[in-house]
Enzyme design. Sequence first.
Site, PDB file in Angstrom:
ATOM      1  N   TYR A   1       9.618  -5.782 -17.796  1.00 42.47           N
ATOM      2  CA  TYR A   1       8.599  -4.797 -17.160  1.00 42.47           C
ATOM      3  C   TYR A   1       8.879  -3.966 -16.354  1.00 42.47           C
ATOM      4  O   TYR A   1       9.778  -4.702 -15.207  1.00 42.47           O
ATOM      5  CB  TYR A   1       7.430  -5.767 -17.231  1.00 42.47           C
ATOM      6  CG  TYR A   1       6.353  -4.856 -16.635  1.00 42.47           C
ATOM      7  CD1 TYR A   1       5.578  -4.108 -17.530  1.00 42.47           C
ATOM      8  CD2 TYR A   1       5.780  -4.900 -15.320  1.00 42.47           C
ATOM      9  CE1 TYR A   1       4.336  -3.334 -17.068  1.00 42.47           C
ATOM     10  CE2 TYR A   1       4.511  -4.239 -14.909  1.00 42.47           C
ATOM     11  CZ  TYR A   1       3.999  -3.375 -15.721  1.00 42.47           C
ATOM     12  OH  TYR A   1       3.026  -2.664 -15.542  1.00 42.47           O
TER      13      TYR A   1
ATOM     14  N   ASP B   1      16.198  -2.963 -11.455  1.00 44.91           N
ATOM     15  CA  ASP B   1      14.840  -3.177 -11.086  1.00 44.91           C
ATOM     16  C   ASP B   1      14.797  -4.534 -10.267  1.00 44.91           C
ATOM     17  O   ASP B   1      14.401  -5.644 -11.050  1.00 44.91           O
ATOM     18  CB  ASP B   1      13.942  -3.089 -12.125  1.00 44.91           C
ATOM     19  CG  ASP B   1      12.358  -3.047 -11.879  1.00 44.91           C
ATOM     20  OD1 ASP B   1      12.227  -3.578 -10.757  1.00 44.91           O
ATOM     21  OD2 ASP B   1      11.581  -2.766 -12.617  1.00 44.91           O
TER      22      ASP B   1
ATOM     23  N   LYS C   1       6.877  -5.001  -4.152  1.00 44.51           N
ATOM     24  CA  LYS C   1       6.276  -6.479  -3.834  1.00 44.51           C
ATOM     25  C   LYS C   1       6.830  -6.807  -2.305  1.00 44.51           C
ATOM     26  O   LYS C   1       5.952  -6.560  -1.348  1.00 44.51           O
ATOM     27  CB  LYS C   1       6.857  -7.495  -4.695  1.00 44.51           C
ATOM     28  CG  LYS C   1       6.333  -7.172  -6.112  1.00 44.51           C
ATOM     29  CD  LYS C   1       6.194  -8.214  -7.299  1.00 44.51           C
ATOM     30  CE  LYS C   1       6.023  -7.910  -8.502  1.00 44.51           C
ATOM     31  NZ  LYS C   1       4.797  -7.913  -9.158  1.00 44.51           N
TER      32      LYS C   1
HETATM   33  N1  PMP Z   1       9.109  -3.755 -12.027  1.00 43.70           N
HETATM   34  C1  PMP Z   1       9.062  -4.991 -12.085  1.00 43.70           C
HETATM   35  C2  PMP Z   1      10.151  -6.021 -12.376  1.00 43.70           C
HETATM   36  C3  PMP Z   1       7.802  -5.742 -11.778  1.00 43.70           C
HETATM   37  O1  PMP Z   1       7.825  -6.801 -11.920  1.00 43.70           O
HETATM   38  C4  PMP Z   1       6.805  -4.787 -11.564  1.00 43.70           C
HETATM   39  C5  PMP Z   1       5.335  -5.457 -11.377  1.00 43.70           C
HETATM   40  N2  PMP Z   1       5.155  -6.744 -11.617  1.00 43.70           N
HETATM   41  C6  PMP Z   1       7.011  -3.579 -11.686  1.00 43.70           C
HETATM   42  C7  PMP Z   1       8.056  -2.983 -11.867  1.00 43.70           C
HETATM   43  C8  PMP Z   1       5.752  -2.547 -11.317  1.00 43.70           C
HETATM   44  O2  PMP Z   1       5.474  -2.462  -9.960  1.00 43.70           O
HETATM   45  P1  PMP Z   1       4.070  -2.173  -9.428  1.00 43.70           P
HETATM   46  O3  PMP Z   1       3.061  -3.154 -10.096  1.00 43.70           O
HETATM   47  O4  PMP Z   1       3.806  -2.187  -7.811  1.00 43.70           O
HETATM   48  O5  PMP Z   1       3.739  -0.857  -9.985  1.00 43.70           O
END
Ligand code: PMP
Length: 423
Positions: free
Chosen positions: A151, A246, A274
């Site tokens: 994701y 990511d 995060k």
């Molecule tokens: N990349 C990863 C690996 C994530 O786990 C998440 C959110 N859980 C995101 C991108 C997106 O981040 P956000 O919810 O702050 O938009």
Amino acid sequence: MAEALSIKHLALPRDLFKEAKQYIPGGVNSPVRSFRAVGGYPVFVKQGRGSRFYGECGGEFIDYCLSWGALILGHAHPKVIKALKEAIENGTSFGMPTKLETELAKLIVDGVASIEEVRLTSSGTEAVMAAIRLARAYTKRNKIIKFEGSYHGHADYLLAKAGSGMATLGVPSSLGVPKDFTRHTVVVPYNDITALKETAKTHEKDLAAIIVEPVAGNCGVILPEAGFLEGLRKVSDKYGAVLIFDEVITCFRLAYGGAQTLFGISPDLTCLGKIIGGGLPVGAFGGRKDIMELLAPEGGVYQAGTLSGNPIAVTAGITSLNILKEKSPYRNLEEKTMGLCEKIKSFATENGIDLKVNYIGSMFSVFFNSDLFKRFFHGLLKKGVYFSPSGFEANFLSLAHSEKDIEKTLEGISEVFNKLRRR
Ligand code: PMP
């Protein structure tokens, strides 16, 4: 054990949820919060302290979701709260540069080996969108490779066989995304280096980027097999594609310098989120200077944000990173997580329950090879232990989780497994 919850505690959220649903689609502002995967009613939270949060309708819960991994220091860390109170006195947003932004950027550049320059956003989604735009501009190509179950936020072209809420809800793609928008996204199975090589070769002339969660954290916790990340680096180099890690979950979580430090791989760009916001909305993307320089106003890649680098959010991030740098808690977190996970495994074996526990650093997942997750989740909830409400989401430990919390959690798990066995 955190006091067993009475029917009252678990019944009242129904009213709150009902009311929320009148005004908010599905009653929530992000789908997995709705408990759709586990049934029942989400706990409405009133307050958090350390390893615990407290429900609007009562109940004290040991928290292993921790705002989906953002709260590595636990809830309401006194130093973070103090810094926030001080910062807020100066105003909440300026839309002009502040010293604080440079301070957080410096902490990130000093802390993450591959990042030479970094730009702050307000979410992980924005960070990933910008990193991909940059990669496309840098390579003058279109295609991106992502991995199944990963994701990367909710940008249209990344909602293809994605993890997190999409895996939880069992939807491989989102309505409202024209086919045209995903035609440059190619999805490959995670850990399948052969498939990756073949796919990269097929698109060699038009491959802009490979984007990967170096430890997949949105379809359970899945570790990269030996050689997988090295393979990605080699394939990216071979075809001149930009390698994007990511690390929205993993940076400052698995090690101060992220999964890239742990596995010794240097990506070209890294996405963060995060932990760098200490529980407030912050994301970031950074990496090689020659790529980052393409960003406006230096270059022609446009990216912006009214609240990007917001002084309050950035203050929480700076304070959190400084604490992590000073305390270097990673070994300790890893040992605690290992202790918890190994015990869960042995309790499962004792009770003849078929499950898979994956863990690395302070993140873990408990995946049942049957439909037991719902009963496991609700059994624990009644005992005041909150796991992420989907088997596809990771769980986390924080610096605030004590040995006693873990003991209590294990007591609860042992009792729940016992019941599951006798069903
Ligand atoms: N990349 C990863 C690996 C994530 O786990 C998440 C959110 N859980 C995101 C991108 C997106 O981040 P956000 O919810 O702050 O938009």
